[in-house]
Design a protein around this motif. Structure first.
Motif, short mmCIF file in Angstrom:
data_model
loop_
_atom_site.label_atom_id
_atom_site.label_comp_id
_atom_site.label_asym_id
_atom_site.label_seq_id
_atom_site.Cartn_x
_atom_site.Cartn_y
_atom_site.Cartn_z
N GLU A 1 0.80 -1.22 0.00
CA GLU A 1 0.00 0.00 0.00
C GLU A 1 0.84 1.28 0.00
N PRO A 2 1.85 1.39 0.89
CA PRO A 2 2.67 2.62 0.84
C PRO A 2 3.39 2.77 -0.50
N LEU A 3 3.77 1.65 -1.12
CA LEU A 3 4.47 1.73 -2.41
C LEU A 3 3.54 2.29 -3.48
N VAL A 4 2.31 1.80 -3.48
CA VAL A 4 1.32 2.28 -4.45
C VAL A 4 1.04 3.76 -4.21
N GLY B 1 8.13 1.69 -7.45
CA GLY B 1 8.09 0.39 -8.15
C GLY B 1 7.36 0.52 -9.46
N LYS B 2 7.88 -0.17 -10.49
CA LYS B 2 7.32 -0.02 -11.84
C LYS B 2 5.95 -0.67 -11.97
N LYS C 1 3.25 -4.25 -10.50
CA LYS C 1 2.85 -5.03 -9.35
C LYS C 1 3.92 -6.06 -8.98
N GLY C 2 4.50 -6.67 -10.02
CA GLY C 2 5.51 -7.70 -9.75
C GLY C 2 6.68 -7.15 -8.96
N GLU C 3 7.12 -5.96 -9.35
CA GLU C 3 8.27 -5.38 -8.66
C GLU C 3 7.91 -5.01 -7.21
N ARG C 4 6.69 -4.51 -7.03
CA ARG C 4 6.26 -4.15 -5.67
C ARG C 4 6.16 -5.38 -4.79
N LEU C 5 5.64 -6.46 -5.39
CA LEU C 5 5.52 -7.70 -4.62
C LEU C 5 6.89 -8.18 -4.18
N GLU C 6 7.85 -8.05 -5.08
CA GLU C 6 9.20 -8.47 -4.74
C GLU C 6 9.74 -7.65 -3.57
N MET C 7 9.46 -6.34 -3.63
CA MET C 7 9.91 -5.49 -2.53
C MET C 7 9.23 -5.89 -1.22
#
Lengths: 356, 327
Positions: free
Chosen positions: B120-123, B128-129, B131-137
């Protein structure tokens, strides 16, 4: 020394949707007249369930499965709810001979009733014939006893008008004033002999905690009370307790006089608890030594010693339950490291502890 | 981390608050929850803020990261004044400051799986580019707090209190902040778990150079985790000092009483104690005592204390105290 309460082999379980939660799994101890007995443990160790079992205050799904709780020559654990005589005796005990102080004074007081009325209720329950003015006098007497300033006018105060510390004083007043002959009024004599205080200062600030602990200590002395003090804070135990039990996973792992346990902690769990807290001399930069892992799931408690999955000295033998080793007449601990065949190397409890 | 105290003037200031005031109105009356406090937190430093409930420590912290709009004063975050920025303007600054809350039960949304809580904070900050990259983070953040990757798909109720607090820490750290406000982060945890969380916070500080504003009422823990400690009483800062010195040489009578009230886990120390160290309770902040707020409970109060509030005074070596005994 006179024994007030004797618990032996107490087993209490809760039946839930996920199965049997074995909260207390065989606990034995006694409480002497005029002593403060501390029960230390983390959440889920069974310390509160032990207390609730003593007064038979368990919720519907909680059952005392085994053991006895001897008080005044009768077994509280065996009282049948269907026997009217037994129920009458239980009512006399609750608040009359054994009373309880809970953690959160806001939720344990009735917000719609003045504090005076609530204390009066506790007294009237055990003294149905006491005239109204004497009831009131006794309430004021106890409000004064617990050092509530301006006791006469505080009778009419509602709980929300008081601070947390004052509310906890009211709880203590209510706990001490029940019984057929508490206080100094007519028929004075025996008030409650045993007070069970379940985390009485956890919700309070340190300066107020200090005041409440000192009040409990004074009350104990003045009324020759016995107190069971349940807490997770070793500091609180050191402050006012004479003896202590260390509970974990529904069992008493170590029992002894408070100075004995603080000087020679003789169970790895007790050692771990002490190392997890910063001491006065602990400097920043020296890492605290936490106990790794988390407390056991009481739906499936570990076989044998409940602490072995988190114990740094665990061996194969720990999967079978150790017996208590008596270190002195008053100090005992449940750990294989204390047995005569325990390894000499890598043993936190040296010869001196085991031979003591 | 350095074992010694960060001397004032050394290092870069990450947060500076000057004469901060936060007043609330309550049924026509004014509650001065925070009444003119000033403090500075340096890069990589832990500043502990202690005091009894109602002293304004949480309000001060919330004010400092602009959850509230301060009534007066100035807040400087990493060199920029953020006192009067709008929520929109504040967005880039939010990444630099994050918060860890006291109650690991109510601070995580129970209807969100852990991965969504962490993403949520990333969004919100467009980090992050995809969803995949955010999930990795999110998974990396979980692993950094010692939780397995599969925890990402689970819901908060499946975790213990200590594990939930780790998730809260992962959520705060995923934005790579420079300052983390820890509002009683260990008060709700068991003793054996508290040490785990504290050690983890220290490791992150060492590795990432974080600064913490650590709020707690447990003075022994605060002293242990902090480089410097500030003591608050009824909205005012009464003493600021290096954490080692606060035990060795507390100057303010309130600090002294507070320290003496802590139960010591040693029966030898406490057996001689027969009476409480401090009488009375914290007065209502709606109508605080005149002069020094502490004077009605202070054993060393003089008539002057009831008349005039003391100014904060520099006693040297970064030790500040606000008491007429030292003026």
């Amino acid at each position: 020394m006179e024994t007030v309460l004797e618990v032996s082999g107490l087993v209490t379980s809760f039946y839930t949707k996920s199965g049997e939660v074995r909260a207390v799994r065989g606990v034995s101890f006694s409480v002497n007249r005029g002593e403060i007995l501390g029960i230390v443990g983390e959440s889920g160790s069974g310390k509160s369930v032990t207390a609730l079992s003593i007064l038979r205050l368990l919720p519907e799904n909680g059952v005392i499965k085994d053991g006895s709780i001897m008080f005044e020559g009768r077994d509280i654990a065996r009282l049948s709810k269907n026997d009217p005589q037994a129920r009458r005796w239980l009512r006399q005990i609750r608040g009359g001979k054994i009373s309880m102080i809970f953690q959160d004074p806001m939720t344990s007081l009735n917000p719609l009733m003045t504090v005076g009325k609530q204390i009066e209720e506790a007294i009237a329950e055990h003294n149905p014939k006491l005239p109204k003015h004497e009831l009131r006098a006794r309430v004021t007497e106890f409000l004064k006893k617990v050092r509530i300033p301006d006791a006469e006018s505080r009778y009419k105060a509602y709980p929300h008008e008081m601070s947390g510390g004052m509310r906890q004083r009211v709880m203590i007043a209510a706990a001490l004033s029940g019984g057929p002959g508490a206080g100094s009024g007519p028929g004075a004599g025996a008030g409650p002999q045993l007070v069970i205080a379940d985390e009485p200062t956890t919700a309070l600030d340190v300066t107020i905690q200090d005041q409440i602990l000192m009040l409990l200590k004074e009350m104990k002395k003045e009324l020759n009370l016995s107190v069971i003090l349940i807490t997770h804070d070793l500091g609180v135990v050191a402050e006012i307790c004479d003896r202590m039990l260390v509970m974990y996973g529904g069992l008493i792992l170590e029992e002894g006089l408070a100075p004995e346990i603080f000087q020679t902690p003789s169970h790895p769990y007790t050692l771990g608890l002490m190392a997890s807290m910063p001491s006065i001399n602990q400097r920043k930069g020296e890492a605290l030594k936490p106990i790794f892992g988390s407390p056991p799931d009481m739906l499936r408690p570990p076989e044998g010693c409940p602490f072995y999955p988190r114990c740094e000295w665990a061996r194969n033998i720990c999967t079978s339950a150790p017996d208590y080793t008596n270190l002195t007449d008053t100090h005992r601990s449940m750990c294989w490291l204390l047995s005569p065949d325990a390894p000499k190397e890598d043993n936190p409890f040296g010869e001196d502890v085991r031979k003591k | 981390m350095k074992a010694d105290t960060n001397p004032p003037g050394a290092g870069k200031k990450i947060l500076e608050i000057n004469n901060l005031c936060q007043y609330f109105s309550l049924r026509g009356k004014i509650v001065k929850a925070v009444d003119g406090i000033s403090l500075t937190i340096y890069d990589g430093e832990t500043f502990g803020l202690v005091g009894e409930s109602g002293c304004g420590k949480s309000t001060a912290a919330r004010c400092a990261i602009r959850i509230y709009q301060p009534t007066a004063g100035e807040i400087i975050l990493d060199g920029d004044v953020i006192t009067n920025l709008t929520q929109q303007q504040l967005k880039p600054y939010r990444k630099k400051m994050q918060m860890i809350f006291q109650d690991p039960y109510s601070s995580l949304n129970s209807r969100m799986p852990v991965k969504d809580i962490l993403m949520e904070p990333l969004v919100a900050n467009k980090v992050g580019k995809n969803k995949g990259e955010r999930l990795e983070m999110a998974v990396n953040a979980l692993e950094s707090v010692g939780l397995p990757a599969y925890a990402a798909a689970r819901y908060p109720h499946e975790f213990s209190g200590g594990q939930r607090q780790r998730i809260g820490i992962a959520r705060a750290l995923i934005m790579r902040p420079k300052l983390v406000i820890c509002d009683e982060p260990i008060s709700a945890l068991d003793v054996s778990i508290q040490a785990q969380v504290v050690n983890m916070l220290e490791t992150f500080q060492r590795e990432l150079g974080l600064a913490y504003l650590f709020i707690a009422h447990d003075l022994s823990m605060v002293r242990y985790v902090s480089h410097r400690v500030g003591v608050m009483y009824l909205g005012r800062l009464v003493e600021v000092c290096a954490s080692e010195k606060i035990y060795a040489n507390p100057l303010h009578p309130y600090t002294q009483a507070l320290l003496e009230s802590i139960p010591v886990p040693d029966p030898e120390v406490s057996k001689n104690k027969t009476s409480a160290r401090i009488e009375g309770e914290v007065p209502s902040p709606i109508n605080p005592p005149a002069g020094c707020h502490f004077h009605p409970r202070c054993s060393r109060a003089s008539p002057l204390c009831a008349e005039r509030a003391p100014q904060i005074k520099d006693m040297g070596e970064g030790h500040f105290v606000s008491c007429h005994l030292y003026t």
